[in-house]
Write an enzyme that holds these catalytic residues in place. Sequence first.
Site, PDB file in Angstrom:
ATOM      1  N   CYS A   1      37.330  54.254  50.354  1.00  8.96           N
ATOM      2  CA  CYS A   1      38.558  54.044  49.390  1.00  8.96           C
ATOM      3  C   CYS A   1      38.270  54.205  48.176  1.00  8.96           C
ATOM      4  CB  CYS A   1      38.792  52.374  49.946  1.00  8.96           C
ATOM      5  SG  CYS A   1      40.244  51.809  48.516  1.00  8.96           S
TER       6      CYS A   1
ATOM      7  N   ARG B   1      33.852  49.426  50.886  1.00 10.09           N
ATOM      8  CA  ARG B   1      34.894  48.507  51.794  1.00 10.09           C
ATOM      9  C   ARG B   1      34.627  48.437  53.137  1.00 10.09           C
ATOM     10  NH1 ARG B   1      40.968  48.695  49.615  1.00 10.09           N
ATOM     11  NH2 ARG B   1      40.878  46.714  50.561  1.00 10.09           N
TER      12      ARG B   1
ATOM     13  N   LYS C   1      53.198  41.935  49.534  1.00 15.35           N
ATOM     14  CA  LYS C   1      52.398  43.070  50.681  1.00 15.35           C
ATOM     15  C   LYS C   1      51.044  42.417  51.224  1.00 15.35           C
ATOM     16  CE  LYS C   1      49.339  46.147  48.647  1.00 15.35           C
ATOM     17  NZ  LYS C   1      48.160  46.292  49.359  1.00 15.35           N
ATOM     18  N   ASN C   2      50.543  41.821  50.585  1.00 14.98           N
ATOM     19  CA  ASN C   2      49.196  41.361  51.275  1.00 14.98           C
ATOM     20  C   ASN C   2      49.265  40.175  52.093  1.00 14.98           C
ATOM     21  OD1 ASN C   2      47.991  43.586  50.156  1.00 14.98           O
ATOM     22  ND2 ASN C   2      46.831  42.479  48.722  1.00 14.98           N
TER      23      ASN C   2
ATOM     24  N   ASP D   1      42.895  42.252  41.710  1.00 10.19           N
ATOM     25  CA  ASP D   1      44.110  43.260  41.679  1.00 10.19           C
ATOM     26  C   ASP D   1      44.702  43.002  40.511  1.00 10.19           C
ATOM     27  OD1 ASP D   1      44.705  42.601  45.269  1.00 10.19           O
ATOM     28  OD2 ASP D   1      43.215  43.801  44.247  1.00 10.19           O
TER      29      ASP D   1
ATOM     30  N   ARG E   1      44.319  51.349  55.005  1.00 14.37           N
ATOM     31  CA  ARG E   1      42.953  50.692  55.565  1.00 14.37           C
ATOM     32  C   ARG E   1      43.311  49.214  56.454  1.00 14.37           C
ATOM     33  NH1 ARG E   1      38.991  51.162  53.556  1.00 14.37           N
ATOM     34  NH2 ARG E   1      37.828  49.163  54.231  1.00 14.37           N
TER      35      ARG E   1
ATOM     36  N   ILE F   1      34.207  42.043  42.705  1.00 13.90           N
ATOM     37  CA  ILE F   1      34.336  42.334  43.833  1.00 13.90           C
ATOM     38  C   ILE F   1      34.079  43.713  44.346  1.00 13.90           C
ATOM     39  CG2 ILE F   1      36.283  42.158  45.553  1.00 13.90           C
ATOM     40  CD1 ILE F   1      35.622  39.314  44.184  1.00 13.90           C
TER      41      ILE F   1
ATOM     42  N   ARG G   1      53.013  52.345  47.320  1.00 12.36           N
ATOM     43  CA  ARG G   1      52.491  51.475  48.446  1.00 12.36           C
ATOM     44  C   ARG G   1      52.671  50.096  48.204  1.00 12.36           C
ATOM     45  NH1 ARG G   1      46.759  51.916  48.615  1.00 12.36           N
ATOM     46  NH2 ARG G   1      47.024  50.282  49.993  1.00 12.36           N
TER      47      ARG G   1
HETATM   48  C1  EPZ Z   1      42.226  42.277  50.282  1.00  9.58           C
HETATM   49  O1  EPZ Z   1      41.151  43.445  50.846  1.00  9.58           O
HETATM   50  C2  EPZ Z   1      43.378  42.918  49.768  1.00  9.58           C
HETATM   51  N1  EPZ Z   1      44.007  43.672  50.625  1.00  9.58           N
HETATM   52  C3  EPZ Z   1      42.691  43.573  48.508  1.00  9.58           C
HETATM   53  O2  EPZ Z   1      44.079  44.110  47.912  1.00  9.58           O
HETATM   54  C4  EPZ Z   1      41.973  42.731  47.636  1.00  9.58           C
HETATM   55  O3  EPZ Z   1      41.504  43.658  46.353  1.00  9.58           O
HETATM   56  C5  EPZ Z   1      40.866  42.333  48.388  1.00  9.58           C
HETATM   57  O4  EPZ Z   1      41.132  41.498  49.470  1.00  9.58           O
HETATM   58  C6  EPZ Z   1      39.995  41.117  47.418  1.00  9.58           C
HETATM   59  O5  EPZ Z   1      40.990  40.223  46.983  1.00  9.58           O
HETATM   60  C7  EPZ Z   1      44.894  43.137  51.520  1.00  9.58           C
HETATM   61  O6  EPZ Z   1      44.853  41.755  51.685  1.00  9.58           O
HETATM   62  C8  EPZ Z   1      45.676  43.898  52.476  1.00  9.58           C
HETATM   63  P1  EPZ Z   1      37.516  41.702  51.113  1.00  9.58           P
HETATM   64  P2  EPZ Z   1      40.033  43.433  51.895  1.00  9.58           P
HETATM   65  O7  EPZ Z   1      37.312  41.905  52.543  1.00  9.58           O
HETATM   66  O8  EPZ Z   1      40.480  42.056  52.596  1.00  9.58           O
HETATM   67  C9  EPZ Z   1      33.061  43.263  50.970  1.00  9.58           C
HETATM   68  C10 EPZ Z   1      45.768  45.690  46.803  1.00  9.58           C
HETATM   69  O9  EPZ Z   1      45.305  46.439  45.784  1.00  9.58           O
HETATM   70  N2  EPZ Z   1      33.415  43.244  52.597  1.00  9.58           N
HETATM   71  O10 EPZ Z   1      38.185  40.466  50.589  1.00  9.58           O
HETATM   72  O11 EPZ Z   1      39.701  44.523  52.370  1.00  9.58           O
HETATM   73  C11 EPZ Z   1      34.144  44.221  50.578  1.00  9.58           C
HETATM   74  O12 EPZ Z   1      33.462  45.564  50.242  1.00  9.58           O
HETATM   75  C12 EPZ Z   1      44.233  45.561  47.724  1.00  9.58           C
HETATM   76  O13 EPZ Z   1      46.491  45.037  47.082  1.00  9.58           O
HETATM   77  C13 EPZ Z   1      32.156  43.582  53.250  1.00  9.58           C
HETATM   78  O14 EPZ Z   1      31.003  43.790  52.716  1.00  9.58           O
HETATM   79  O15 EPZ Z   1      38.812  42.821  50.843  1.00  9.58           O
HETATM   80  C14 EPZ Z   1      34.389  43.498  49.080  1.00  9.58           C
HETATM   81  O16 EPZ Z   1      33.129  43.815  47.933  1.00  9.58           O
HETATM   82  C15 EPZ Z   1      43.159  46.541  47.042  1.00  9.58           C
HETATM   83  N3  EPZ Z   1      32.180  43.579  54.475  1.00  9.58           N
HETATM   84  C16 EPZ Z   1      34.360  42.029  49.221  1.00  9.58           C
HETATM   85  O17 EPZ Z   1      33.697  41.977  50.733  1.00  9.58           O
HETATM   86  C17 EPZ Z   1      33.313  43.340  55.194  1.00  9.58           C
HETATM   87  O18 EPZ Z   1      33.361  43.221  56.423  1.00  9.58           O
HETATM   88  C18 EPZ Z   1      35.755  41.594  49.390  1.00  9.58           C
HETATM   89  O19 EPZ Z   1      36.427  42.291  50.240  1.00  9.58           O
HETATM   90  C19 EPZ Z   1      34.566  42.950  54.572  1.00  9.58           C
HETATM   91  C20 EPZ Z   1      34.720  42.926  53.246  1.00  9.58           C
END
Ligand code: EPZ
Length: 423
Positions: A116, A121, A22-23, A304, A92, A326, A396
């Site tokens: 979320c 996020r 998916k990702n 995850d 999202r 995370i 999902r």
């Molecule tokens: C991706 O989400 C995945 N989703 C998530 O999978 C996964 O848990 C996550 O990466 C971490 O590995 C997809 O790829 C579609 P991040 P993403 O930006 O990109 C903070 C699932 O279950 N952050 O790597 O949204 C954030 O809050 C989903 O399949 C900021 O502060 O995660 C987090 O603490 C859930 N500002 C950390 O960084 C930003 O602009 C990592 O988040 C962006 C992120």
Amino acid sequence: MDAILIKGGKSLNGEVHISGAKNAALPMLAASLLAGGKFCFKNVPELKDIESILQLLSSMGAEVDRQGPTVWIDTTELKSFEAPYELVRKMRASILVLGPLLARLKRARVSLPGGCAIGARPINMHLEGLCRLGAKITLEHGYVEAEASRLTGEEIFFDVPTVTGTENLMMAAALAAGTTVIRNAAKEPEVTALADMLNNMGAEITGAGSPVIKIRGVDNLRPVTVSIIPDRIETGTYMVAAALTQGVVRITGAQPDHIKAVISKLKQTGTEVAVAKDEITVTGCRPIRSVDIKTLPYPGFPTDMQAQFMVLMSLANGLSLISETIFENRFIHVPELRRMGADIQISGGNAMIRGVKKLSGAPVMASDLRASASLVLAGLAAKGTTRISRVYHLDRGYESLEKKLANLGANIRRVSENVPETL
Ligand code: EPZ
């Protein structure tokens, strides 16, 4: 809405084939906005989140056709640069259209993804990065309004590695004037898979999979045919299912290199894990040894997989500490696991799990994708029947979950929410 009924206690045995990730599919489908023409995507999982992004792309004027695992997208005529709230609120990761829209149409209006279940996020790093490339961004009425006559290459330093932030900026930079360097980039396999696709489209990207990604902008890109990599989180989920139920499960169509942290941790519990080219065979054992987990950006233990592993630790023979670094609210599954007899104490981002002899089936409620998967796993191992409501969360991110588990011998059925059936 549907519910899933599971009568636990049966060991899982046999073979399960892993679907496309998916990702990986989400950013790659969004990348079709970067070039006009007909793209072909193979091994695309049939999931609600994929439906959502295909709906979003067609709302922008792309022609979308799907035959089973193959999806064709023709982006020759784009008629809108807007990702409306009613679509983004469902998923999202729709924010992944922001970079490509800006790069191709110089304009984007994307609804801010709301909160979320697992955390705030924010997307500040996405927006700051695009501003570094020269985009003018304002936030109005819950929307990101972005425009840029032409994006120009720049150096971008992420405070923390962000997976979709890295993907968004890579896509935007691919058509920028000059070279962009992303430092502290996310190293996930899905980022590398996107970079490979973009390079096949004519982009010039090096360093994907490392903390420093260099993107030399080009004037245009071309449509391609591409296959989606296997889902490492689905793989890990079935590995834990085999370990939990003391079964022998052969997982085919996997990419073992993408899930080394989970394989290593599972082996530390005493579970047997045999790795071949694209297969992983897991043999569950008893007792399960308690191990500690700390979630980290790739290649560390994936957040995850945290909820799923917690279920295994709740049946282990001692104390285990799970630190979730995370997301700030990713223990939503704990209260439901406690109702099934798990002994888990939470303090901030840490959960202390004391292994118990057994879990007992109970009516529970799914809340987010991976928390829901952990409830299914708990139901498989529990004594008695578990009824999981709100399973749309599972749909999902897990393709044909109950069919795949039933093929492995699980006593599992999907029923409509309001039918008080028991197995
Ligand atoms: C991706 O989400 C995945 N989703 C998530 O999978 C996964 O848990 C996550 O990466 C971490 O590995 C997809 O790829 C579609 P991040 P993403 O930006 O990109 C903070 C699932 O279950 N952050 O790597 O949204 C954030 O809050 C989903 O399949 C900021 O502060 O995660 C987090 O603490 C859930 N500002 C950390 O960084 C930003 O602009 C990592 O988040 C962006 C992120």
